[in-house]
Scaffold this active site. Structure first.
Site, PDB file in Angstrom:
ATOM      1  N   TRP A 206     -10.745  20.442 -16.594  1.00 49.05           N
ATOM      2  CA  TRP A 206     -10.455  21.192 -17.808  1.00 49.05           C
ATOM      3  C   TRP A 206     -10.218  20.223 -18.971  1.00 49.05           C
ATOM      4  O   TRP A 206      -9.488  19.248 -18.861  1.00 49.05           O
ATOM      5  CB  TRP A 206      -9.219  22.077 -17.602  1.00 49.05           C
ATOM      6  CG  TRP A 206      -8.815  22.796 -18.849  1.00 49.05           C
ATOM      7  CD1 TRP A 206      -9.394  23.901 -19.388  1.00 49.05           C
ATOM      8  CD2 TRP A 206      -7.751  22.427 -19.737  1.00 49.05           C
ATOM      9  NE1 TRP A 206      -8.764  24.253 -20.559  1.00 49.05           N
ATOM     10  CE2 TRP A 206      -7.747  23.359 -20.799  1.00 49.05           C
ATOM     11  CE3 TRP A 206      -6.816  21.395 -19.744  1.00 49.05           C
ATOM     12  CZ2 TRP A 206      -6.830  23.300 -21.844  1.00 49.05           C
ATOM     13  CZ3 TRP A 206      -5.908  21.328 -20.780  1.00 49.05           C
ATOM     14  CH2 TRP A 206      -5.921  22.284 -21.813  1.00 49.05           C
ATOM     15  N   ASP A 375      -7.905  36.590 -27.543  1.00 49.28           N
ATOM     16  CA  ASP A 375      -6.890  37.183 -26.672  1.00 49.28           C
ATOM     17  C   ASP A 375      -5.750  37.799 -27.488  1.00 49.28           C
ATOM     18  O   ASP A 375      -5.409  37.322 -28.568  1.00 49.28           O
ATOM     19  CB  ASP A 375      -6.343  36.082 -25.753  1.00 49.28           C
ATOM     20  CG  ASP A 375      -5.660  36.612 -24.525  1.00 49.28           C
ATOM     21  OD1 ASP A 375      -5.458  37.836 -24.415  1.00 49.28           O
ATOM     22  OD2 ASP A 375      -5.320  35.790 -23.651  1.00 49.28           O
ATOM     23  N   LYS A 484     -16.859  37.695 -25.732  1.00 53.61           N
ATOM     24  CA  LYS A 484     -16.554  36.363 -25.187  1.00 53.61           C
ATOM     25  C   LYS A 484     -15.909  36.595 -23.820  1.00 53.61           C
ATOM     26  O   LYS A 484     -14.740  36.983 -23.740  1.00 53.61           O
ATOM     27  CB  LYS A 484     -15.620  35.588 -26.113  1.00 53.61           C
ATOM     28  CG  LYS A 484     -15.316  34.163 -25.645  1.00 53.61           C
ATOM     29  CD  LYS A 484     -14.399  33.459 -26.640  1.00 53.61           C
ATOM     30  CE  LYS A 484     -14.030  32.053 -26.169  1.00 53.61           C
ATOM     31  NZ  LYS A 484     -15.173  31.114 -26.208  1.00 53.61           N
ATOM     32  N   ASP A 486     -14.310  35.563 -20.579  1.00 56.42           N
ATOM     33  CA  ASP A 486     -13.570  34.409 -20.080  1.00 56.42           C
ATOM     34  C   ASP A 486     -13.210  34.578 -18.602  1.00 56.42           C
ATOM     35  O   ASP A 486     -13.292  35.686 -18.037  1.00 56.42           O
ATOM     36  CB  ASP A 486     -12.298  34.211 -20.916  1.00 56.42           C
ATOM     37  CG  ASP A 486     -11.916  32.744 -21.074  1.00 56.42           C
ATOM     38  OD1 ASP A 486     -12.354  31.920 -20.252  1.00 56.42           O
ATOM     39  OD2 ASP A 486     -11.167  32.428 -22.021  1.00 56.42           O
ATOM     40  N   ASN A 488     -10.273  32.395 -16.228  1.00 54.21           N
ATOM     41  CA  ASN A 488      -9.343  31.294 -16.435  1.00 54.21           C
ATOM     42  C   ASN A 488      -8.606  30.782 -15.207  1.00 54.21           C
ATOM     43  O   ASN A 488      -7.556  30.169 -15.346  1.00 54.21           O
ATOM     44  CB  ASN A 488      -8.310  31.697 -17.496  1.00 54.21           C
ATOM     45  CG  ASN A 488      -8.823  31.475 -18.901  1.00 54.21           C
ATOM     46  OD1 ASN A 488      -9.297  30.397 -19.232  1.00 54.21           O
ATOM     47  ND2 ASN A 488      -8.764  32.506 -19.725  1.00 54.21           N
ATOM     48  N   CYS A 534     -17.672  31.986 -20.549  1.00 56.11           N
ATOM     49  CA  CYS A 534     -16.604  31.019 -20.774  1.00 56.11           C
ATOM     50  C   CYS A 534     -15.720  31.010 -19.540  1.00 56.11           C
ATOM     51  O   CYS A 534     -15.479  32.059 -18.937  1.00 56.11           O
ATOM     52  CB  CYS A 534     -15.802  31.413 -22.018  1.00 56.11           C
ATOM     53  SG  CYS A 534     -14.316  30.425 -22.320  1.00 56.11           S
ATOM     54  N   ASP A 556     -12.922  23.759 -23.595  1.00 57.39           N
ATOM     55  CA  ASP A 556     -11.833  24.115 -24.508  1.00 57.39           C
ATOM     56  C   ASP A 556     -11.463  22.943 -25.415  1.00 57.39           C
ATOM     57  O   ASP A 556     -10.757  23.125 -26.408  1.00 57.39           O
ATOM     58  CB  ASP A 556     -10.597  24.542 -23.713  1.00 57.39           C
ATOM     59  CG  ASP A 556     -10.704  25.970 -23.201  1.00 57.39           C
ATOM     60  OD1 ASP A 556     -11.651  26.677 -23.583  1.00 57.39           O
ATOM     61  OD2 ASP A 556      -9.831  26.391 -22.414  1.00 57.39           O
TER      62      ASP A 556
END
Length: 744
Positions: A206, A375, A484, A486, A488, A534, A556
Site C-alpha cells: 500500500w 466516502d 469509484k 473501492d 479496502n 480501486c 493512494d
C-alpha cells in the site's frame, strides 16, 4: 496415432460450446488470426502480428509446444513433436516434455497445469489429444484422459494486430464419480530452448506499488502470487522474460504475459534440469479445492502472452495496444478519460451538500469535467467505523437526497460520480445486524476485521443479488455517470458455512465470477455509467477487472515524485489510458514533501488527469495555473491516453531523472515530460532523443512548462528530434518540463 478434426459425441459438443461461449473476461473473438492445422506433421500454428506460435502432437498423444517467437514464413517446417529424451532413470523419456497443458500423471516431473483427485483415490491424469475445432478465429483443442474420464478443452486466440495470444481451459468431469481439482492453470507457456533468461515482475505494498524487479532465471522456481482473495499489490499477475541478460527498451527478445483474474492467482516460472523455461499461471493452488460432480465443469481465467524482438518498450506498447483495443469495454470506441475532481482530501467524512456545492463551483471554473463525491455520503458514515453496507443517502448530510447536488453539478457542465465499496460491511451497520451470516467466516471462529470492516461473501447468490440490487437502485434513482468502486482489505477466514465442507473452497472462484457478473449486469443496464477499479490504491489491477471497468487507481500515494516511479512501473504492464493520476496538496500527506504546482501537474498529466486537493485553499494564482494546465492537457490528452508510450529515462530505484514521451497513432503529435528529483554536482539534464516520430515530417515545438537550451530550433524534422535530440533547461530539485511537438 489417428488425429481427428471433428467428433460428434455429445460430450465434445458440449465441451466445445462451453469453450467458445464467451466466459467473463475471456479473450475477445473479433480480429483474431485464423489458426492452421498441418495434418501431415500433426502441427497447429497461429500466426499473428509479428509472432508465430506452434504446437504439435507427439507419438504418445501429448500436445507439445514447438515454437513461440518471431513470425516465420508460412512454409517454414515445424515439428514433428517428439518426447523429451531420457536423461536418467530419474527423468525418463517424456517426463520433461514441453506439454501445452499437462495433467499430473504418468512419469511427469515437470510442473503440471492440472492436478485432480477422484473419490476412488486415483490421482493419475494423462491428457492426450482427441480432436480440434476452429470457430470465428479461435482454436479449441480437446485433450482427454478417457480411462479416468476427464476432458480438457484448450482455447486459443491470436490478436492479428499485436500477436498477443489468449489461452484458457475448460475442465469437465466426464467420469461417473466426483473429483476434486487441486490445482488448475489457465496455460503453460514454454520458451525456446536456450539459456541466459532473466525475469521481470512487479511488487509493492500500500502506497508503494509497482516496483519493477529483475532476477536471473536459474534452475528452480520463482512463484509470483496472491493468496489474498483478490489481485493484491504484493505481486501483480504480469511477467516479462528477456533472453540475453541485457534489458533494453529498444531491442532484444522479450516474452511477456498477463493473467486476466481478480481473485487469488499464481504465476510460476520454472527452469528444469534440461534448461527448459516454463511459465504456468492460473488459480492459486493454495487452499484451492474445486469439486466437480459428474458432468460439471470449471473454466479457467484467460492467460495472455506475447513476444517482441524490439525490447521492453515495445513489449509494453504491444500490451497497451491490446488492452486499449481488445480488453477495455468499449475498445477503439472508448471515451477519453475526463478531467476529474474528487472531494476526499477536502472533506474526508465531513461531507454535506453545501460543502460539496462550493467545491463543485470551484472545480467547474477550472475546467473540470467530472465531480466525484467520495466516502461519507451514506448511512451512519461519519468515520470508517460504521455505516459501510448501508447504501442509502445520509439525510443529515443531504436532507433532500443527492438530487440537488447532482443537478447543480450537471448545471455547472460536469458529470457526477460517487464512491462505493459494495463488497464490504462494517459490523456497526444495519446490513450486518440483519445478516451477520453474509460475510466470509468459519463457524464458531473469530472474524478478523480490516479497516473496521468484513468482506461480504459474493459467492452466495443472495449476497450477489443484494449487492446488484442496491447499486442498481442507486443508479436508477440518481443521475450518476461514474462509480469509484473501492475494496479496502484482504480476505480472512474464507469460509462458506452454508456449503458442504467439500464445496466451501469453491468460494475462490465463485466470488470473483459473481463480482464480474455484477459489473457486467450494471454496465448492460446502465450503459452511460463508467466505473473505476480501486483497491486501497493499486491492489486490484489486472486484465480481468479491466475488461469490465473504464479506469483504475494505481496507488493512494499521490506524491508527485513518488508517482513517477509508480507510474513507470504501472506502464510496464498497463496502458496509460486506464491510469488515473491526481494533483493533490503540498506538502503531500504521504511524506510531507513540498512540491510546486507545476511539478504536480506535469507528473499527473502522464495519465488520466484528476485533482484531489482542497480547492477552497487554493489562491487566485493557483487557480490560474491549474486552469492553464487543464486547458493544455485537453489539447494533448488523446496522445497521452491513446498514443504510443516511450520510456526515455526510468525513475525506478529512486533515480534522479525521469522522462517519457507519447506519440499519437498518426504521428502528428508527440508530448514529452521530463523531471529532475534532485540536482547534484551541477550536472546537466541528459539530452533527450524522442522516438516514434515521422522522420521526414517537420515538427513545431512549444512548451507547456520549462524551456530548451539556447539555440534550440522551434521547428525541425522528426529525424532531428530523434537523432540530435533536445536539451532542456531543468535545474535544481524537483524541476520539470512539458513539451509538445506538433506536425508542422
Amino acid at each position: 496415432m489417428i488425429l481427428k478434426q471433428h467428433v460428434t459425441t455429445t460430450r465434445l459438443a458440449l465441451a466445445l460450446a462451453a469453450a467458445f461461449a464467451a466466459p467473463l473476461a475471456a479473450a475477445p473473438a473479433p480480429r483474431d488470426a485464423t489458426p492452421r492445422y498441418d495434418a501431415a506433421a500433426h502441427v497447429f500454428r497461429l500466426d499473428a502480428g509479428k509472432v508465430t506460435y506452434a504446437m504439435g502432437v507427439d507419438p504418445d498423444g501429448r500436445l507439445q509446444t514447438l515454437y513461440w517467437g518471431a513470425r516465420l514464413a508460412a512454409d517454414d517446417p515445424l515439428g514433428p513433436a517428439v518426447p523429451a529424451p531420457e536423461r536418467s532413470s530419474f527423468d525418463p523419456k517424456g517426463a520433461l516434455s514441453r506439454q501445452e497443458y499437462a495433467g499430473w500423471g504418468g512419469n511427469i516431473t515437470a510442473m503440471p497445469a492440472l492436478k485432480v483427485k477422484f473419490d476412488d483415490g486415483n490421482r493419475d491424469l494423462i491428457l492426450r489429444y482427441d480432436s480440434y475445432r476452429i470457430d470465428h478465429g479461435a482454436l479449441a483443442i480437446l485433450l482427454r484422459d478417457k480411462q479416468a474420464g476427464v476432458d480438457v478443452t484448450l482455447r486459443y486466440t491470436a490478436d492479428e494486430a499485436t500477436g498477443v495470444i489468449g489461452r484458457s481451459a475448460h475442465i469437465e468431469n466426464a467420469s461417473k464419480q466426483a473429483l476434486t481439482i487441486d490445482s488448475a492453470a489457465a496455460a503453460t507457456w514454454s520458451l525456446p530452448a536456450g539459456s541466459d533468461y532473466s525475469l521481470r515482475y512487479l511488487t509493492g505494498t500500500w502506497a508503494g506499488e509497482w516496483h519493477l524487479q529483475t532476477r536471473a532465471i536459474t534452475p528452480g522456481a520463482t512463484v509470483l502470487e496472491s493468496r489474498r482473495g483478490s489481485t493484491g499489490d504484493e505481486n501483480n499477475p504480469w511477467f516479462a522474460i528477456n533472453r540475453g541478460g541485457a534489458w533494453n527498451e529498444e531491442q532484444g527478445d522479450v516474452w511477456f504475459g498477463a493473467l486476466a483474474w481478480s481473485g487469488s492467482w499464481s504465476i510460476r516460472v520454472d527452469e528444469d534440469i534440461l534448461g527448459q523455461v516454463r511459465v504456468t499461471g492460473g488459480y492459486n493452488p493454495f487452499d484451492f479445492g474445486y469439486r466437480l460432480k459428474p458432468g460439471e465443469a470449471l473454466d479457467t481465467p484467460v492467460f495472455y502472452g506475447g513476444y517482441t524482438s524490439d525490447g521492453m518498450g515495445e513489449a509494453s506498447r504491444l500490451l497497451h495496444r491490446f488492452e486499449r483495443n481488445r480488453i477495455l469495454p468499449d475498445g477503439d470506441a472508448a471515451k477519453l478519460r475526463p478531467v476529474l475532481y474528487n472531494s476526499w482530501e477536502a472533506t474526508e467524512f465531513k461531507v454535506d451538500e453545501a460543502g460539496q456545492v462550493k467545491l463543485a463551483e470551484r472545480a467547474a471554473k477550472l475546467g473540470i469535467e467530472r465531480f466525484v463525491v467520495d466516502d461519507g455520503w451514506f448511512g451512519a458514515r461519519n468515520s470508517d467505523h460504521a455505516g459501510l453496507g448501508d447504501w442509502t443517502v445520509n439525510r443529515t448530510k443531504f436532507p433532500n437526497g443527492l438530487k440537488p447536488l447532482i443537478d447543480k453539478v450537471h448545471n455547472l457542465g460536469m458529470s457526477f460520480g460517487l464512491w462505493v465499496e459494495p463488497e464490504m460491511v462494517n459490523p456497526d451497520s444495519d446490513l450486518y445486524r440483519a445478516h451477520p451470516d453474509w460475510v466470509l467466516n468459519f463457524n464458531d471462529r473469530q472474524r478478523s476485521e480490516g479497516r473496521n470492516q468484513l468482506v461480504l461473501n459474493l459467492a452466495r447468490q443472495d449476497v450477489k443479488d443484494h449487492v446488484f440490487e442496491v447499486l442498481d437502485t442507486l443508479l436508477r434513482e440518481n443521475d450518476i455517470q461514474f462509480l469509484k468502486w473501492d475494496y479496502n482489505r484482504n480476505w480472512s477466514e474464507p469460509g462458506w458455512p452454508q456449503m458442504s465442507p467439500d464445496e466451501q473452497q469453491k468460494v475462490y472462484v465463485a466470488y470473483t465470477r459473481n463480482l464480474y457478473d455484477i459489473l457486467r449486469r450494471l454496465r448492460e443496464k446502465h450503459p452511460g455509467v463508467e466505473i473505476e477499479s480501486c483497491s486501497g490504491g493499486g491492489a486490484r489491477v489486472d486484465l480481468g477487472v479491466m475488461a469490465l471497468t473504464d479506469e483504475v487507481w494505481p496507488s493512494d500515494n499521490t506524491d508527485a515524485s513518488d508517482r513517477l516511479s509508480i507510474q513507470d512501473g504501472f506502464s510496464q504492464a498497463y496502458a496509460p489510458a486506464t491510469m488515473m493520476a491526481w494533483v493533490t496538496a503540498s506538502p503531500s500527506w504521504v511524506n510531507k514533501r513540498a512540491l510546486s504546482l507545476d511539478f504536480r501537474f506535469l507528473s499527473a498529466m502522464q495519465g488520466g488527469l484528476g485533482i484531489g486537493a482542497n480547492l477552497l485553499e487554493w489562491t487566485d494564482t493557483d487557480n490560474a495555473t491549474a486552469r492553464q494546465y487543464i486547458t493544455d492537457y485537453k489539447a494533448i490528452r488523446a496522445t497521452v491516453q491513446r498514443g504510443e508510450l516511450y520510456r526515455l529515462i526510468s525513475p525506478q530505484g529512486r533515480a534522479s531523472w525521469s522522462a517519457t514521451s507519447s506519440v499519437s497513432a498518426d504521428r502528428k503529435q508527440a508530448v514529452l515530460f521530463a523531471f529532475q528529483r534532485d540536482g547534484q554536482e551541477a550536472r546537466a539534464f541528459p539530452t533527450l532523443r524522442l522516438q516514434g516520430l515521422d522522420a521526414t515530417a517537420r515538427y513545431r515545438m512549444h512548451f507547456i512548462h520549462g524551456s530548451a537550451a539556447p539555440g534550440t530550433p522551434e521547428i525541425a524534422s522528426g529525424a532531428y528530434w530523434m537523432e540530435h535530440g533536445i536539451d532542456l533547461q531543468i535545474k535544481g530539485d524537483f524541476d520539470a518540463a512539458g513539451v509538445v511537438f506538433d506536425k508542422h
